[in-house]
Design a protein around this motif. Sequence first.
Motif, PDB file in Angstrom:
ATOM      1  N   SER A 371       0.845  -1.193   0.000  1.00 60.75           N
ATOM      2  CA  SER A 371       0.000   0.000   0.000  1.00 60.75           C
ATOM      3  C   SER A 371       0.882   1.245   0.000  1.00 60.75           C
ATOM      4  CB  SER A 371      -0.897   0.010   1.239  1.00 60.75           C
ATOM      5  OG  SER A 371      -0.117   0.226   2.407  1.00 60.75           O
ATOM      6  N   GLY A 372       0.255   2.393  -0.134  1.00 64.66           N
ATOM      7  CA  GLY A 372       1.007   3.643  -0.108  1.00 64.66           C
ATOM      8  C   GLY A 372       1.720   3.859   1.208  1.00 64.66           C
ATOM      9  N   GLU A 373       1.167   3.303   2.283  1.00 70.30           N
ATOM     10  CA  GLU A 373       1.778   3.451   3.602  1.00 70.30           C
ATOM     11  C   GLU A 373       2.846   2.399   3.851  1.00 70.30           C
ATOM     12  OE1 GLU A 373      -1.589   3.229   3.139  1.00 70.30           O
ATOM     13  OE2 GLU A 373      -1.793   5.412   3.100  1.00 70.30           O
ATOM     14  N   GLY A 374       2.946   1.399   2.969  1.00 67.46           N
ATOM     15  CA  GLY A 374       3.983   0.394   3.120  1.00 67.46           C
ATOM     16  C   GLY A 374       3.519  -0.937   3.674  1.00 67.46           C
ATOM     17  N   HIS A 375       2.212  -1.080   3.960  1.00 72.18           N
ATOM     18  CA  HIS A 375       1.728  -2.393   4.395  1.00 72.18           C
ATOM     19  C   HIS A 375       1.886  -3.370   3.241  1.00 72.18           C
ATOM     20  CE1 HIS A 375      -1.489  -5.503   5.085  1.00 72.18           C
ATOM     21  NE2 HIS A 375      -0.771  -5.585   6.200  1.00 72.18           N
ATOM     22  N   ALA A 376       2.523  -4.512   3.509  1.00 71.44           N
ATOM     23  CA  ALA A 376       2.857  -5.458   2.448  1.00 71.44           C
ATOM     24  C   ALA A 376       2.127  -6.776   2.626  1.00 71.44           C
ATOM     25  CB  ALA A 376       4.365  -5.704   2.411  1.00 71.44           C
ATOM     26  N   LEU A 377       1.755  -7.370   1.484  1.00 70.94           N
ATOM     27  CA  LEU A 377       1.093  -8.668   1.442  1.00 70.94           C
ATOM     28  C   LEU A 377       1.873  -9.581   0.513  1.00 70.94           C
ATOM     29  CD1 LEU A 377      -2.581  -7.423   1.054  1.00 70.94           C
ATOM     30  CD2 LEU A 377      -1.710  -8.676   3.040  1.00 70.94           C
ATOM     31  N   LEU A 378       2.225 -10.754   1.002  1.00 70.96           N
ATOM     32  CA  LEU A 378       2.939 -11.741   0.197  1.00 70.96           C
ATOM     33  C   LEU A 378       1.934 -12.707  -0.417  1.00 70.96           C
ATOM     34  CD1 LEU A 378       5.674 -12.998  -0.684  1.00 70.96           C
ATOM     35  CD2 LEU A 378       5.629 -14.317   1.450  1.00 70.96           C
ATOM     36  N   GLY A 379       2.042 -12.942  -1.719  1.00 70.94           N
ATOM     37  CA  GLY A 379       1.119 -13.841  -2.395  1.00 70.94           C
ATOM     38  C   GLY A 379       1.835 -14.823  -3.304  1.00 70.94           C
ATOM     39  N   ASP A 380       1.053 -15.532  -4.121  1.00 68.40           N
ATOM     40  CA  ASP A 380       1.509 -16.493  -5.117  1.00 68.40           C
ATOM     41  C   ASP A 380       2.312 -17.643  -4.498  1.00 68.40           C
ATOM     42  OD1 ASP A 380       2.308 -17.949  -7.304  1.00 68.40           O
ATOM     43  OD2 ASP A 380       2.857 -16.222  -8.507  1.00 68.40           O
ATOM     44  N   PHE A 381       1.613 -18.740  -4.203  1.00 64.15           N
ATOM     45  CA  PHE A 381       2.232 -19.910  -3.585  1.00 64.15           C
ATOM     46  C   PHE A 381       2.512 -21.014  -4.608  1.00 64.15           C
ATOM     47  CE2 PHE A 381       0.739 -17.562  -0.039  1.00 64.15           C
ATOM     48  CZ  PHE A 381       1.511 -17.938   1.049  1.00 64.15           C
ATOM     49  N   GLY A 382       2.648 -20.635  -5.872  1.00 64.99           N
ATOM     50  CA  GLY A 382       2.855 -21.620  -6.922  1.00 64.99           C
ATOM     51  C   GLY A 382       4.133 -22.412  -6.791  1.00 64.99           C
ATOM     52  N   ALA A 383       5.157 -21.850  -6.144  1.00 65.94           N
ATOM     53  CA  ALA A 383       6.442 -22.546  -5.981  1.00 65.94           C
ATOM     54  C   ALA A 383       6.674 -22.991  -4.544  1.00 65.94           C
ATOM     55  CB  ALA A 383       7.586 -21.638  -6.432  1.00 65.94           C
ATOM     56  N   ALA A 384       5.639 -22.923  -3.716  1.00 66.30           N
ATOM     57  CA  ALA A 384       5.801 -23.230  -2.297  1.00 66.30           C
ATOM     58  C   ALA A 384       6.004 -24.726  -2.063  1.00 66.30           C
ATOM     59  CB  ALA A 384       4.590 -22.744  -1.509  1.00 66.30           C
ATOM     60  N   THR A 385       6.743 -25.034  -1.003  1.00 66.70           N
ATOM     61  CA  THR A 385       7.017 -26.420  -0.618  1.00 66.70           C
ATOM     62  C   THR A 385       6.665 -26.620   0.843  1.00 66.70           C
ATOM     63  OG1 THR A 385       8.860 -26.585  -2.194  1.00 66.70           O
ATOM     64  CG2 THR A 385       8.782 -28.213  -0.422  1.00 66.70           C
ATOM     65  N   VAL A 386       5.817 -27.584   1.111  1.00 68.37           N
ATOM     66  CA  VAL A 386       5.553 -27.980   2.487  1.00 68.37           C
ATOM     67  C   VAL A 386       6.698 -28.885   2.903  1.00 68.37           C
ATOM     68  CG1 VAL A 386       3.958 -29.142   4.054  1.00 68.37           C
ATOM     69  CG2 VAL A 386       3.069 -27.823   2.115  1.00 68.37           C
TER      70      VAL A 386
END
Length: 463
Positions: A371-386
């Motif tokens: 966001s403009g204030e810098g709040h960040a969201l991490l997305g896209d789990f296509g390469a994720a490994t359990v």
Amino acid sequence: MHDLETLQNGGYKGEEVTSLKLTCPLDTFPLDIFDLGATVVRLDLSGTGLSSLPSAFGTKLPSLKIAFFSQCRFTTFPAELAHCPRLEMVAFRGNCMAHVPENALPPRLRWLILTDNKLQTLPRSIGACARLQKCMLAGNQLETLPQEMQACKKLGLLRLSSNKFNSIPEWLFEMPELAFLSLAGNPCSSRPLASPDSALSSKHGGTRIGSLARVAWSDLEVQETLGQGASGVILKGLWRTDSTTTLEVAIKLFKGALTSDGTPLDEMAACIAAGQHENIIDVLGQIQGHPDEANGSFQGGLVMQLIPPHYSTLGLPPSMDTCTRDTYPLDAVLSFEKALRILADVAAAAAHLHSKGLAHGDLYAHNVLASGEGHALLGDFGAATVHNRVTSSRFEQLEVLAFAHLIEDMLALVPRDGRSEQIVRLYDMHQRASAADVSSRPCFKEIASELGSLRGKPSLRAN
């Protein structure tokens, strides 16, 4: 895109063609391409059905740096490519390729794409590819990697999803520049989706699969396309959760059974494992009852939190030149406060994921919304490994290097207008997080704590 008939009639001679693309069916390699060989840097013959190359390929195309032969019929990696003096990027996705001969890889190789083939082994000579940075091997039948690959010290991104690894080569966790690793869909890391019978009530309505709701396609209304990536298309829509409630949501429809990173089922399994966190894009449910399920063409879909329009993607994907590093607009700039908050939020998200036994695998700025204030969201789990069945701390230490790259990128976008002490501390964090001795790197919990301490100073309040 170019025309074969025009090529055969000499229509492109004298144009100094640097990029040549043919899409028509080919039984043999068009030798007329050699007439343009002095200038051709990029050659794309994907989808043409080609299955072999002429012996003079390397000598006739001395300037070639990029070669695409995806969705063709090569069952063996063509050794002719080893004679290309400048070739750096090679793609043979979806060829049913079963064999890569010794010494067939180009000596200057940086980027190798062999996704969705039938490879059971790699040649020992891959260790001679000292410049190799990105290696895409998802969707093969590999059980191990050659020991000689340890010599590829520049390797930064490795995709091994959907293979047959019963264990992970220990030396992978000592590779000094490896930051992006995916291993989902292997016996050593697979975690099956919960049974549909394990239904729980959902805070958003519907039933849940494990911790993921089942959302009927009939309860969704698609409105517009928001974007698309390697694994699927993102749509804006409405979810009717009950007779009186409608939510604005994002709908992700997967493109195919296998991406360069892994499979939709593995991505959904990672979403279940991730749970909820204030710095992770919330996945609300799994789509059921799509019309294409009847003919078997539906590859899966997710209903996700709709991100407000004042959030924007932090970076751009790597280019062919940067290979494993993100790119940014030339005019991109961040205040120190915003950069610090973004880093703190991403570190918090990563710490949460690894506490759940999950590696993101693609910890890039282009997968972060801010966001403009810098709040960040991490997305896209296509390469994720359990990775709850592998050495979790070592997996985390590799991913910390990806975060070190993000620190370096953010510092490059911050104007040098004071705050020298705080900037020095970030540079020090970058140095520790990118240490060649992988075992000495801090964990994400330590990083998040240190960044939280930095943000706690009065002069570092988010604007």
